[in-house]
Design a protein around this motif. Structure first.
Motif, PDB file in Angstrom:
ATOM      1  N   ALA A  97       0.834  -1.207   0.000  1.00  0.00           N
ATOM      2  CA  ALA A  97       0.000   0.000   0.000  1.00  0.00           C
ATOM      3  C   ALA A  97       0.866   1.254   0.000  1.00  0.00           C
ATOM      4  CB  ALA A  97      -0.928  -0.004   1.212  1.00  0.00           C
ATOM      5  N   THR A  98       1.983   1.207   0.737  1.00  0.00           N
ATOM      6  CA  THR A  98       2.915   2.343   0.742  1.00  0.00           C
ATOM      7  C   THR A  98       3.558   2.507  -0.626  1.00  0.00           C
ATOM      8  OG1 THR A  98       3.394   1.955   3.092  1.00  0.00           O
ATOM      9  CG2 THR A  98       4.940   3.334   1.867  1.00  0.00           C
ATOM     10  N   GLN A  99       3.900   1.391  -1.260  1.00  0.00           N
ATOM     11  CA  GLN A  99       4.466   1.424  -2.616  1.00  0.00           C
ATOM     12  C   GLN A  99       3.474   2.075  -3.581  1.00  0.00           C
ATOM     13  OE1 GLN A  99       4.651  -2.367  -4.633  1.00  0.00           O
ATOM     14  NE2 GLN A  99       6.575  -1.821  -5.668  1.00  0.00           N
ATOM     15  N   ASP A 100       2.208   1.722  -3.472  1.00  0.00           N
ATOM     16  CA  ASP A 100       1.183   2.311  -4.339  1.00  0.00           C
ATOM     17  C   ASP A 100       1.029   3.815  -4.098  1.00  0.00           C
ATOM     18  OD1 ASP A 100       0.699  -0.185  -5.399  1.00  0.00           O
ATOM     19  OD2 ASP A 100      -1.032  -0.597  -4.108  1.00  0.00           O
ATOM     20  N   ARG A 101       1.326   4.251  -2.890  1.00  0.00           N
ATOM     21  CA  ARG A 101       1.178   5.662  -2.530  1.00  0.00           C
ATOM     22  C   ARG A 101       2.345   6.511  -3.043  1.00  0.00           C
ATOM     23  NH1 ARG A 101      -1.723   6.932   2.246  1.00  0.00           N
ATOM     24  NH2 ARG A 101      -1.709   9.167   2.755  1.00  0.00           N
ATOM     25  N   MET A 102       3.498   5.876  -3.244  1.00  0.00           N
ATOM     26  CA  MET A 102       4.718   6.618  -3.550  1.00  0.00           C
ATOM     27  C   MET A 102       4.680   7.421  -4.855  1.00  0.00           C
ATOM     28  SD  MET A 102       6.835   6.742  -1.185  1.00  0.00           S
ATOM     29  CE  MET A 102       8.143   7.461  -2.187  1.00  0.00           C
ATOM     30  N   PRO A 103       4.084   6.932  -5.967  1.00  0.00           N
ATOM     31  CA  PRO A 103       4.050   7.762  -7.173  1.00  0.00           C
ATOM     32  C   PRO A 103       3.426   9.126  -6.944  1.00  0.00           C
ATOM     33  CG  PRO A 103       3.500   5.514  -7.724  1.00  0.00           C
ATOM     34  CD  PRO A 103       3.562   5.574  -6.224  1.00  0.00           C
ATOM     35  N   THR A 104       2.368   9.184  -6.137  1.00  0.00           N
ATOM     36  CA  THR A 104       1.735  10.466  -5.832  1.00  0.00           C
ATOM     37  C   THR A 104       2.684  11.361  -5.050  1.00  0.00           C
ATOM     38  OG1 THR A 104      -0.462   9.445  -5.768  1.00  0.00           O
ATOM     39  CG2 THR A 104      -0.224  11.568  -4.691  1.00  0.00           C
ATOM     40  N   VAL A 105       3.412  10.764  -4.084  1.00  0.00           N
ATOM     41  CA  VAL A 105       4.385  11.517  -3.292  1.00  0.00           C
ATOM     42  C   VAL A 105       5.506  12.045  -4.180  1.00  0.00           C
ATOM     43  CG1 VAL A 105       6.070  11.371  -1.415  1.00  0.00           C
ATOM     44  CG2 VAL A 105       3.859  10.225  -1.194  1.00  0.00           C
ATOM     45  N   LEU A 106       6.019  11.195  -5.071  1.00  0.00           N
ATOM     46  CA  LEU A 106       7.115  11.590  -5.954  1.00  0.00           C
ATOM     47  C   LEU A 106       6.694  12.725  -6.893  1.00  0.00           C
ATOM     48  CD1 LEU A 106       8.509   8.053  -6.832  1.00  0.00           C
ATOM     49  CD2 LEU A 106       9.673   9.796  -5.480  1.00  0.00           C
ATOM     50  N   GLN A 107       5.492  12.626  -7.441  1.00  0.00           N
ATOM     51  CA  GLN A 107       5.013  13.665  -8.348  1.00  0.00           C
ATOM     52  C   GLN A 107       4.835  14.991  -7.622  1.00  0.00           C
ATOM     53  OE1 GLN A 107       1.520  11.647  -9.957  1.00  0.00           O
ATOM     54  NE2 GLN A 107       2.534  11.465 -11.932  1.00  0.00           N
ATOM     55  N   ARG A 108       4.461  14.914  -6.353  1.00  0.00           N
ATOM     56  CA  ARG A 108       4.250  16.134  -5.577  1.00  0.00           C
ATOM     57  C   ARG A 108       5.556  16.793  -5.145  1.00  0.00           C
ATOM     58  NH1 ARG A 108       1.083  14.047  -1.949  1.00  0.00           N
ATOM     59  NH2 ARG A 108       2.581  13.873  -0.229  1.00  0.00           N
ATOM     60  N   ARG A 109       6.595  15.968  -4.903  1.00  0.00           N
ATOM     61  CA  ARG A 109       7.830  16.482  -4.317  1.00  0.00           C
ATOM     62  C   ARG A 109       8.992  16.669  -5.300  1.00  0.00           C
ATOM     63  NH1 ARG A 109       8.020  19.426  -0.991  1.00  0.00           N
ATOM     64  NH2 ARG A 109       9.909  18.711   0.056  1.00  0.00           N
ATOM     65  N   PHE A 110       8.930  16.006  -6.475  1.00  0.00           N
ATOM     66  CA  PHE A 110      10.009  16.128  -7.451  1.00  0.00           C
ATOM     67  C   PHE A 110       9.516  16.822  -8.709  1.00  0.00           C
ATOM     68  CE2 PHE A 110      11.731  12.798  -4.787  1.00  0.00           C
ATOM     69  CZ  PHE A 110      13.090  13.038  -4.802  1.00  0.00           C
ATOM     70  N   ASP A 111      10.439  17.456  -9.414  1.00  0.00           N
ATOM     71  CA  ASP A 111      10.112  18.115 -10.673  1.00  0.00           C
ATOM     72  C   ASP A 111      10.167  17.097 -11.812  1.00  0.00           C
ATOM     73  OD1 ASP A 111       9.733  19.901 -12.759  1.00  0.00           O
ATOM     74  OD2 ASP A 111      11.829  20.542 -12.802  1.00  0.00           O
ATOM     75  N   ARG A 112       9.008  16.726 -12.312  1.00  0.00           N
ATOM     76  CA  ARG A 112       8.886  15.806 -13.448  1.00  0.00           C
ATOM     77  C   ARG A 112       9.680  14.508 -13.245  1.00  0.00           C
ATOM     78  NH1 ARG A 112      11.147  19.731 -17.819  1.00  0.00           N
ATOM     79  NH2 ARG A 112      12.346  20.320 -15.972  1.00  0.00           N
ATOM     80  N   PRO A 113       9.362  13.718 -12.231  1.00  0.00           N
ATOM     81  CA  PRO A 113      10.074  12.437 -12.054  1.00  0.00           C
ATOM     82  C   PRO A 113       9.858  11.536 -13.266  1.00  0.00           C
ATOM     83  CG  PRO A 113       8.082  12.487 -10.710  1.00  0.00           C
ATOM     84  CD  PRO A 113       8.275  13.882 -11.237  1.00  0.00           C
ATOM     85  N   THR A 114      10.892  10.835 -13.677  1.00  0.00           N
ATOM     86  CA  THR A 114      10.808   9.986 -14.867  1.00  0.00           C
ATOM     87  C   THR A 114       9.988   8.735 -14.584  1.00  0.00           C
ATOM     88  OG1 THR A 114      12.780   8.703 -14.299  1.00  0.00           O
ATOM     89  CG2 THR A 114      13.109  10.754 -15.533  1.00  0.00           C
TER      90      THR A 114
END
Length: 271
Positions: free
Chosen positions: A46-63
């Protein structure tokens, strides 16, 4: 003599079948390690599923590669621990393909060298511990949609400078361009220190350059260090996931384990 009136009460008897209770407790104890391991694993997922949202919010255009890089190390009944993170982001210098994630994720005052940087150091172009950042030409014209220098550019640099450990021939097109300009290779590196390689024998900042008929193009700039702000908190992300989904996960896991134990018990009884 006055008699005290007592309140009416109901009398009942409780009988406990200790044999049945002991059996239930024994089964419950047997299930606990499986419940705990499955719960930890599901919380990790569940944490893994949550991480893309966190990455998009905190990084500039994550690949897309970064978004897919979060992994889960599953728990089992003998190892009640589930780990969520970016694997291969803590190896020795020059060997970690995910080293680019660690500094920005954790926040550091420095980072280990990437593969290309390690190879540049091995050949004596880049001082030990130094790193590279996009040069002036790269920042203007080469960065992709995610703000990075494309991997194909790094391959050109590695091949032209012949810094790959076992060597790979310089491409014929690159060699033709170098020959037409009367130089040994299309790309060249400038180590830190005084030099007179710039225009009118001026100073040329250390880095990797490409020779063109219009002049020099700076692809990489050599710097001593770069500091990184902490952008994500993996622990906090896990806590938030547990607070949001923990109870539902425990309930679902417990039902699943109960069903499996019941099916196993029924199978044994039918023998």
């Amino acid at each position: 003599k006055k008699h005290r009136r007592h309140s009416p009460c109901a009398m009942f008897t409780v009988t406990i079948n200790t044999n049945a209770t002991g059996k239930a407790l024994k089964e419950f104890r047997a299930m606990l390690p499986y419940v705990a391991a499955s719960t930890l694993t599901e919380l990790g997922r569940a944490t893994q599923d949550r991480m893309p949202t966190v990455l998009q919010r905190r990084f500039d255009r994550p690949t897309p590669y970064t978004m897919r890089s979060v992994r889960v190390e599953y728990a089992n009944k003998n190892k009640l621990r589930s780990v969520v993170g970016f694997p291969q982001s803590e190896d020795a210098s020059g060997k970690s393909k995910n080293e680019f994630i660690r500094p920005g994720a954790l926040g550091t005052s420095s980072r280990r060298q990437k593969r290309t940087e390690y190879l540049l150091t091995q050949k004596g172009f880049l001082p030990a511990g130094w790193i590279t950042v996009p040069g002036s030409h790269a920042k203007r014209t080469l960065l992709d949609g995610f703000g990075n220098i494309p991997g194909s550019i790094y391959k050109q640099i590695i091949q032209s400078l012949q810094i790959r450990p076992k060597g790979r021939a310089v491409s014929k097109a690159s060699q033709r361009r170098a020959t037409s300009m009367g130089v040994a290779s299309e790309f060249f590196a400038v180590a830190p220190g005084a030099n007179k390689l710039g225009k009118n024998a001026g100073y040329l900042p250390s880095g990797v350059y490409r020779r063109t008929r219009k002049g020099l193009q700076q692809y990489l700039l050599f710097v001593k260090r770069a500091s990184y702000e902490k952008r994500i908190d993996m622990r906090q992300t896990g806590i938030e996931t547990a607070q949001e989904k923990g109870i539902a996960i425990v309930q679902a896991v417990f039902r699943d384990v109960q069903q499996k134990f019941a099916a196993y018990a029924s199978k044994r009884a039918g023998r």
